[in-house]
Design a protein around this motif. Sequence first.
Motif, PDB file in Angstrom:
ATOM      1  N   SER A1066      -3.384  11.755   5.624  1.00 49.23           N
ATOM      2  CA  SER A1066      -4.480  11.864   4.667  1.00 49.23           C
ATOM      3  C   SER A1066      -4.306  10.899   3.524  1.00 49.23           C
ATOM      4  CB  SER A1066      -4.562  13.310   4.140  1.00 49.23           C
ATOM      5  OG  SER A1066      -3.351  13.639   3.475  1.00 49.23           O
ATOM      6  N   ARG A1067      -3.042  10.500   3.203  1.00 52.99           N
ATOM      7  CA  ARG A1067      -2.832   9.553   2.125  1.00 52.99           C
ATOM      8  C   ARG A1067      -3.224   8.147   2.534  1.00 52.99           C
ATOM      9  NH1 ARG A1067       2.130  12.407   1.830  1.00 52.99           N
ATOM     10  NH2 ARG A1067       3.187  10.584   2.702  1.00 52.99           N
ATOM     11  N   GLN A1068      -3.315   7.891   3.847  1.00 54.99           N
ATOM     12  CA  GLN A1068      -3.646   6.560   4.330  1.00 54.99           C
ATOM     13  C   GLN A1068      -5.157   6.351   4.501  1.00 54.99           C
ATOM     14  OE1 GLN A1068      -1.270   4.414   4.638  1.00 54.99           O
ATOM     15  NE2 GLN A1068       0.422   5.855   4.290  1.00 54.99           N
ATOM     16  N   VAL A1069      -5.942   7.421   4.531  1.00 50.84           N
ATOM     17  CA  VAL A1069      -7.375   7.298   4.811  1.00 50.84           C
ATOM     18  C   VAL A1069      -8.078   6.444   3.758  1.00 50.84           C
ATOM     19  CG1 VAL A1069      -9.518   8.574   5.049  1.00 50.84           C
ATOM     20  CG2 VAL A1069      -7.409   9.426   6.102  1.00 50.84           C
ATOM     21  N   ASP A1070      -7.684   6.608   2.498  1.00 54.18           N
ATOM     22  CA  ASP A1070      -8.357   5.866   1.436  1.00 54.18           C
ATOM     23  C   ASP A1070      -8.241   4.370   1.654  1.00 54.18           C
ATOM     24  OD1 ASP A1070      -9.025   8.247   0.335  1.00 54.18           O
ATOM     25  OD2 ASP A1070      -7.300   8.307  -1.036  1.00 54.18           O
ATOM     26  N   ILE A1071      -7.098   3.906   2.106  1.00 55.90           N
ATOM     27  CA  ILE A1071      -6.897   2.471   2.348  1.00 55.90           C
ATOM     28  C   ILE A1071      -7.781   2.014   3.493  1.00 55.90           C
ATOM     29  CG2 ILE A1071      -5.196   0.711   2.993  1.00 55.90           C
ATOM     30  CD1 ILE A1071      -3.075   2.441   1.671  1.00 55.90           C
ATOM     31  N   ALA A1072      -7.801   2.842   4.573  1.00 59.02           N
ATOM     32  CA  ALA A1072      -8.548   2.430   5.759  1.00 59.02           C
ATOM     33  C   ALA A1072     -10.046   2.376   5.511  1.00 59.02           C
ATOM     34  CB  ALA A1072      -8.233   3.392   6.906  1.00 59.02           C
ATOM     35  N   THR A1073     -10.527   3.087   4.509  1.00 57.55           N
ATOM     36  CA  THR A1073     -11.972   3.097   4.257  1.00 57.55           C
ATOM     37  C   THR A1073     -12.393   2.089   3.192  1.00 57.55           C
ATOM     38  OG1 THR A1073     -11.634   4.880   2.678  1.00 57.55           O
ATOM     39  CG2 THR A1073     -12.170   5.491   4.943  1.00 57.55           C
ATOM     40  N   GLN A1074     -11.419   1.358   2.618  1.00 61.29           N
ATOM     41  CA  GLN A1074     -11.747   0.358   1.624  1.00 61.29           C
ATOM     42  C   GLN A1074     -12.373  -0.865   2.288  1.00 61.29           C
ATOM     43  OE1 GLN A1074     -11.395   0.843  -1.726  1.00 61.29           O
ATOM     44  NE2 GLN A1074     -10.829   2.937  -1.101  1.00 61.29           N
ATOM     45  N   GLY A1075     -13.335  -1.480   1.649  1.00 60.18           N
ATOM     46  CA  GLY A1075     -14.042  -2.628   2.220  1.00 60.18           C
ATOM     47  C   GLY A1075     -13.116  -3.798   2.465  1.00 60.18           C
ATOM     48  N   TRP A1076     -12.226  -4.044   1.447  1.00 61.76           N
ATOM     49  CA  TRP A1076     -11.345  -5.203   1.617  1.00 61.76           C
ATOM     50  C   TRP A1076     -10.433  -5.061   2.844  1.00 61.76           C
ATOM     51  CZ3 TRP A1076      -6.115  -4.441   1.649  1.00 61.76           C
ATOM     52  CH2 TRP A1076      -5.633  -3.224   1.171  1.00 61.76           C
ATOM     53  N   PHE A1077     -10.044  -3.782   3.135  1.00 62.27           N
ATOM     54  CA  PHE A1077      -9.151  -3.560   4.276  1.00 62.27           C
ATOM     55  C   PHE A1077      -9.890  -3.795   5.588  1.00 62.27           C
ATOM     56  CE2 PHE A1077      -5.409  -2.025   6.256  1.00 62.27           C
ATOM     57  CZ  PHE A1077      -5.809  -1.332   7.386  1.00 62.27           C
ATOM     58  N   ILE A1078     -11.159  -3.339   5.605  1.00 56.19           N
ATOM     59  CA  ILE A1078     -11.959  -3.532   6.809  1.00 56.19           C
ATOM     60  C   ILE A1078     -12.225  -5.016   7.034  1.00 56.19           C
ATOM     61  CG2 ILE A1078     -14.198  -3.081   7.874  1.00 56.19           C
ATOM     62  CD1 ILE A1078     -14.236  -0.429   6.338  1.00 56.19           C
ATOM     63  N   GLY A1079     -12.528  -5.767   5.972  1.00 56.07           N
ATOM     64  CA  GLY A1079     -12.763  -7.198   6.127  1.00 56.07           C
ATOM     65  C   GLY A1079     -11.523  -7.924   6.605  1.00 56.07           C
ATOM     66  N   LEU A1080     -10.363  -7.526   6.051  1.00 59.38           N
ATOM     67  CA  LEU A1080      -9.107  -8.149   6.468  1.00 59.38           C
ATOM     68  C   LEU A1080      -8.843  -7.917   7.940  1.00 59.38           C
ATOM     69  CD1 LEU A1080      -6.508  -9.671   5.818  1.00 59.38           C
ATOM     70  CD2 LEU A1080      -5.503  -7.466   5.133  1.00 59.38           C
ATOM     71  N   MET A1081      -9.075  -6.698   8.391  1.00 56.22           N
ATOM     72  CA  MET A1081      -8.841  -6.389   9.802  1.00 56.22           C
ATOM     73  C   MET A1081      -9.763  -7.200  10.703  1.00 56.22           C
ATOM     74  SD  MET A1081      -6.315  -4.320  10.074  1.00 56.22           S
ATOM     75  CE  MET A1081      -5.645  -5.308   8.729  1.00 56.22           C
ATOM     76  N   CYS A1082     -11.038  -7.377  10.275  1.00 54.15           N
ATOM     77  CA  CYS A1082     -11.970  -8.162  11.084  1.00 54.15           C
ATOM     78  C   CYS A1082     -11.522  -9.604  11.172  1.00 54.15           C
ATOM     79  CB  CYS A1082     -13.375  -8.082  10.490  1.00 54.15           C
ATOM     80  SG  CYS A1082     -14.106  -6.418  10.655  1.00 54.15           S
ATOM     81  N   ALA A1083     -11.062 -10.163  10.017  1.00 54.62           N
ATOM     82  CA  ALA A1083     -10.598 -11.553  10.030  1.00 54.62           C
ATOM     83  C   ALA A1083      -9.403 -11.726  10.950  1.00 54.62           C
ATOM     84  CB  ALA A1083     -10.250 -11.977   8.596  1.00 54.62           C
TER      85      ALA A1083
END
Length: 1211
Positions: A1066-1083
């Motif tokens: 549950s402590r990791q969910v906030d990171i995974a839902t951040q926009g910057w994290f999603i963009g980084l993963m896509c790149a």
Amino acid sequence: MKPNSGTLVINIMNGGKAEAYEGVYQCTARNERGAAISNNIVIRPSRSPLWTKEKLEPNQVREGDSLVLHCRPPVGLPPPIIFWMDNAFQRLPQSERVSQGLNGDLYFSNVQPEDTREDYICYARFNHTQTIQQKQPISVKVFSMDSLNDTIAANLSDTDIYGAKPVTERPPILLTPTGTTSNKVELRGNVLLLECIAAGLPTPVIRWIKEGGELPANRTLFENFKKTLKIIDVSEADSGNYKCIARNILGSTHHVISVTVKAAPYWITAPRNLVLSPGEDGTLICRANGNPKPSISWLANGVPIAIAPEDPSRKVDGDTIIFSAVQERSSAVYQCNASNEYGYLLANAFVNVLAEPPRILTPANKLYQVILDSPALIDCAYFGSPKPEIEWFKGVKGSILRGNEYVFHDNGTLEIPVAQKDSTGTYTCVARNELGKIQNEVQLEVKDPTMIIKQPEYKVIQRYGHVSFECIIKHDSTLIPTVIWLKDNDELPDDERFLVGKDNLTIMNVTDKDDGTYTCIVNTTLDSVSASAVLTVVAAPPTPAIIYARPNPPFDLELTGQLERSIELSWIPGDENNSPITSFVIEYEDGLHEPGVWHYQTEVPGSQTTVQLKLSPYVNYSFRVIAVNEIGRSQPSEPSEQYLTKSANPDENPSNVQGIGSEPDNLVITWESLKGFQSNGPGLQYKVSWRQKDVDDEWTSVVVANVSKYIVSGTPTFVPYEIKVQALNDLGYAPEPSEVIGHSGEDLPMVAPGNVQVHVINSTLAKVHWDPVPLKSVRGHLQGYKVYYWKVQSLSRRSKRHIEKKILTFRGNKTFGMLPGLEPYSSYKLNVRVVNGKGEGPASPDKVFKTPEGVPSSPSFLKITNPTLDSLTLEWGSPTHPNGVLISYILKFQPINNTHELGPLVEIRIPANESSLILKNLNYSTRYKFYFNAQTSVGSGSQITEEAVTIMDEGKMAGIPRPAVGAGKVQPLYPRIRNVTTAAAETYANISWEYEGPDHANFYVEYGVAGSKEDWKKEIVNGSRSFFVLKGLTPGTAYKVRVGAEGLSGFRSSEDVFETGPAMASRQVDIATQGWFIGLMCAVALLILILLIVCFIRRNKGGKYPVKEKEDAHADPEIQPMKEDDGTFGEYSDAEDHKPLKKGSRTPSDRTVKKEDSDDSLVDYGEGVNGQFNEDGSFIGQYSGKKEKEPAEGNESSEAPSPVNAMNSFV
């Protein structure tokens, strides 16, 4: 009378009539010592009278009726042999329908038209006078029903009723014997002949039975188409009722013959000659049996003893004459007559009263030579009356020989069981009685044994080569050795290729037939030694050769020159088939005793086609011949004609004669019976004789048949007997047999061993001594001694327990033995018993002894309880086997640090009466290893080890490492599962534990939701691992878990509680839902896709990319260890990029693990770093608590990750 002979010759060749000498004759031989008489000899002239004239009427009989043609031959001496012939001197054919009876009459069970003839002639042959008498011909005319009807029709008018009845079938009736019963008396040992001939149509079949018993096997024959029952060598056991049954399809009839077997007298004990000295006593025994019981009468010098001159030293008591204090005038010849109505026996026995000084019959200065370490027998044959006493001396002035190293025989022979070099010398034999003394000197030489110091060796030689065998010997210089070489236990072939040297054998131009075993035999006049070696002939280099084959069998076998003990056999050889015939093997078949079984007779060279064969009596011989060449043996020839040899006395006696008692009062005499062809004639029997050794007693004899055992009852216990078994048949006795020594039955020993002493050597070993039991009290063959010993009580506990006796057996005449395996500091008892072939004797009085103290066993257990920050409580149990008085306990302990190193050792001595101890002032959160043992005055016993941890300070809890399971740690006596730890993820958990206890335990893991009342779920652990992965768990759920071991009485560990992953995810969910994290993963995903496309293009062009080069440089797969801080697992990379992907890595960001196909990989267990696999892939490593520090983020490596692994890390 012939001069100087007792033979009476009656000669009637020059005139005189035989009838004038008819009568009973008896021979008497007489001198000054007495008179002996012979049996009665009856002389009767032979007679062959003519047939009386008689008028014979023709026999006219209807077809199907029975008919008897009477012979009625004249009475001759001896009786004639009867047979029926025709005018052409051809024997009349006989069958089940037509046969000749024992009285000579010819019987027709039913007549047939073909029986019509006018020349039925009975002939009587008188063998002794070599004449044949002929009866007048008898005419038989058989009327058939057809011819009888024609005759009747010719004599009657058409209006008459005519016609004979057709042949009608009839049930059986007996022609002989008549009536339903008859009687027959036969003498013991004779041949019993019983006859039944029946009439009837169809022809009856005869069958014989014995009422209430079986017909005797091997002695029963059926003759004359089973109309005659023949039993040879009848005995009293053959008496009884014999029934003959005649049967055809219309019925049956029978006749019962009551047979009684009588017996002429036969010897049980015939009187034996007596040689007595003046004043001695003796007996003559005359015992015979028969049916009826024979009467015994005595004669002295041919005169009935009642009217013979009186002798005060003689007393007649039935079948025994007792002599007391005889004098020289008592010498006489006594006759014993045993008679009944069927015959008599007469035996002479002289009683010779002699007074003779000693005489030595062995030649003076006779030389005896023996081999070193072998027995020496020195003779001193003597004669005298009274019987002289014999003494032996060594040397001219030596002392009398006595002691166990000599054996003195009753016949005067001196035996030295083991002759030594110092046994050489002069020996003097002295014989003395009250009438005088005489001595004789003989010489003894002891020679060195002959030895083969270099023996022939195994050889392999090519065909047409040459080979040599050595045989070098060493022998006594005074003996002349002879060396003989054998091939396959036979003489060497008569071939110039075989060269025999002084110490070798050489074979030139070796052929296949030289293959075999060669034996060197060295003989001297005193000893013989031998040695053998095998020669193997192998093929030379192959060359074209003619096809060879075994020879064809011989043919046209012919027997000529027939004699009683020999015959000549000749034959024509078959084709050799390109290989010369080297020999012929002659085999024979005994159609009388072993039909269908062929035996080896002899072998002759291949150039010989006739052979003179030696024959045995009473054998029905037929022969066949086998040809042999280098290729092999031919098929046997067709058998020759049969040749039956005449009977004779047996040539040999039974072998393997033994006398062994089965009870204390009997002697069982056994032997190996002769084979059928060894009997040499009919009526094979055995004369069994015995007498007690070393006692002046007569032989007792009995004659038996068809057995190989005889039991003598009423014997003394375990005394030696002289035994002999002699074969005899109807023609006489075999040669005198040799005597063997046997013993009557054993009984239990009477006396216990005495003077039993025990010497205690140490706390577990003692030595016991005893005096031997006198051999007379053993009452049997001494087998040895048995020592019974048992523990009475332990001296340290003073408590008795169940007594378990132990037994040690000491073979032979030993007088001491060792008692191992005793328990220290204990009280024991023992006794000793002597053992013979019958069993054990009485026990000696119980002997008490005690063992000293020893070191104790380890304490029975060591428990460590009540851990605190600075103390531990120790509890222990006393040793199971204290083996003495405990004086103290020794406790040693030392700390174990985080690197598993041992600290300083502390030792504490604890009083023996303590059973617990609280150790204080210990370091908190520290593991200790304890060593604990007990002590007696002798020393310290084996120790027991244990480990324990003081309670951890809560602030330091996370820093305590898991202890390693040391490879050399001593396992506790009780099982224990401890330190159950868990590492949980979202849907699985890794369970590990420590186990101490018996090896090969099978573990299982039980788990369930914490606080739930549901049943525990059970998972079986594969093998004996100390870790397991629970899968399929519910995320964010608290679970309880425990570990158990199968087969340990339901033993389980304490419970542990863990919670699955979502609580931390549950402590990791906030990171995974951040926009910057999603963009980084896509790149990153786009970059990886571009790299994969580039790699694919370069690969199709044959080039390599950097990641591929990196993988080629590190081809072995790598298993990363489990991270210390979050429990995630390292990646598994495959060295070959063309193989399927095996495992994906787990992302550290969300503490989740991707479920894969395999449940047993080291990646799943997280134990692969220090683990090993054996050849079948099973895991044999142990859990290690060591972990390597890794970066806080990800599973980075010093190498650039491959695109495949990089993609797995971020999916």
